[in-house]
Design a protein around this motif. Structure first.
Motif, PDB file in Angstrom:
ATOM      1  N   TRP A   1     -12.535  -9.711  12.659  1.00  0.00           N
ATOM      2  CA  TRP A   1     -12.314  -8.916  13.653  1.00  0.00           C
ATOM      3  C   TRP A   1     -10.976  -8.431  13.570  1.00  0.00           C
ATOM      4  O   TRP A   1     -10.657  -7.134  13.674  1.00  0.00           O
ATOM      5  CB  TRP A   1     -12.042  -9.767  15.114  1.00  0.00           C
ATOM      6  CG  TRP A   1     -11.621  -8.689  16.245  1.00  0.00           C
ATOM      7  CD1 TRP A   1     -10.392  -8.627  16.663  1.00  0.00           C
ATOM      8  CD2 TRP A   1     -12.710  -8.149  17.277  1.00  0.00           C
ATOM      9  NE1 TRP A   1     -10.470  -7.887  17.807  1.00  0.00           N
ATOM     10  CE2 TRP A   1     -11.480  -7.529  17.980  1.00  0.00           C
ATOM     11  CE3 TRP A   1     -13.895  -7.794  17.259  1.00  0.00           C
ATOM     12  CZ2 TRP A   1     -11.940  -6.758  19.031  1.00  0.00           C
ATOM     13  CZ3 TRP A   1     -14.516  -7.262  18.439  1.00  0.00           C
ATOM     14  CH2 TRP A   1     -13.511  -6.643  19.348  1.00  0.00           C
TER      15      TRP A   1
ATOM     16  N   ARG B   1      -9.706  -4.452  12.899  1.00  0.00           N
ATOM     17  CA  ARG B   1      -8.805  -3.633  13.817  1.00  0.00           C
ATOM     18  C   ARG B   1      -8.107  -2.550  13.004  1.00  0.00           C
ATOM     19  O   ARG B   1      -7.803  -1.683  13.880  1.00  0.00           O
ATOM     20  CB  ARG B   1      -7.929  -4.568  14.490  1.00  0.00           C
ATOM     21  CG  ARG B   1      -7.334  -4.200  15.592  1.00  0.00           C
ATOM     22  CD  ARG B   1      -6.736  -5.396  16.353  1.00  0.00           C
ATOM     23  NE  ARG B   1      -5.644  -5.757  15.531  1.00  0.00           N
ATOM     24  CZ  ARG B   1      -4.757  -6.851  15.813  1.00  0.00           C
ATOM     25  NH1 ARG B   1      -4.725  -7.253  17.175  1.00  0.00           N
ATOM     26  NH2 ARG B   1      -3.720  -6.969  15.075  1.00  0.00           N
TER      27      ARG B   1
ATOM     28  N   ASN C   1     -16.525  -6.011  15.900  1.00  0.00           N
ATOM     29  CA  ASN C   1     -15.077  -5.133  16.040  1.00  0.00           C
ATOM     30  C   ASN C   1     -15.691  -3.523  16.166  1.00  0.00           C
ATOM     31  O   ASN C   1     -15.614  -2.863  16.916  1.00  0.00           O
ATOM     32  CB  ASN C   1     -14.104  -5.122  15.045  1.00  0.00           C
ATOM     33  CG  ASN C   1     -12.975  -4.319  15.178  1.00  0.00           C
ATOM     34  OD1 ASN C   1     -13.092  -3.089  15.257  1.00  0.00           O
ATOM     35  ND2 ASN C   1     -11.834  -5.017  15.757  1.00  0.00           N
TER      36      ASN C   1
END
Length: 177
Positions: A75, A79, A153
């Motif tokens: 994740w 990002r 994500n």
């Protein structure tokens, strides 16, 4: 290597092909990034459960813990990606950046899985221990969690973008966030 069946070499070539392909930017539907990690989770659990049928609760706990750690790592890695979105008559598409991390993850997963299979097939005494089972499940959880976290994500950002685009009332073409 005489101990490996032919299909292992074919699988290796397929994984390298998929990993190299992911090193280049591509445009996909938002659901596509999540399919491969979910498949990895299902096949991996089935394979480990079959290979290590006497694995205890601690092995599954290690797998779950490392799956969460790997997912968090994936994740945070994704990002930083700059995604581009395109909405048209065919639906929504997201442009993913090229990234070699999936190639590395696939190769590490292949090596780990081959090592586990080899250790069990050659009846290594340490391969029958609960420690081996716990470590096998933990390694699997970490390696599978990374692409899963990246995919979650991307899908989350696509959903946010779709909700934002529908609230603003306009279709976007290759906007980035």
């Amino acid at each position: 290597m005489p101990y490996l069946p032919t299909y292992v070499y074919v699988l290796f070539c397929l994984l390298v092909y998929i990993g190299v392909k992911r090193c280049f930017a591509r445009e996909v539907r938002p659901v596509r990034p999540i399919l491969f990690p979910v498949l990895f989770v299902g096949l991996g659990m089935s394979s480990l459960d079959h290979l290590l049928p006497r694995a205890g609760v601690e092995a599954y706990a290690a797998a779950l813990a490392m799956l969460m750690v790997g997912t968090a790592g994936g994740w945070f890695h994704a990002r930083g990606w700059r995604l581009q979105f395109k909405t048209g008559r065919e639906g929504m598409f997201v442009r993913l950046p090229g990234d070699a991390s999936l190639l590395i993850t696939l190769l590490l997963t292949f090596v780990a899985e081959t090592f586990i299979h080899y250790a069990i097939a050659t009846s290594r005494p340490w391969a029958a221990t609960s420690t081996f089972a716990v470590l096998s499940f933990a390694v699997w959880g970490g390696l599978v969690g990374m692409p899963l976290g990246r995919a979650i994500n991307v899908v989350t950002r696509c959903v946010r973008h779709a909700n934002g685009a529908s609230v603003e009332g306009g279709a976007s073409t290759l906007e980035s966030r």
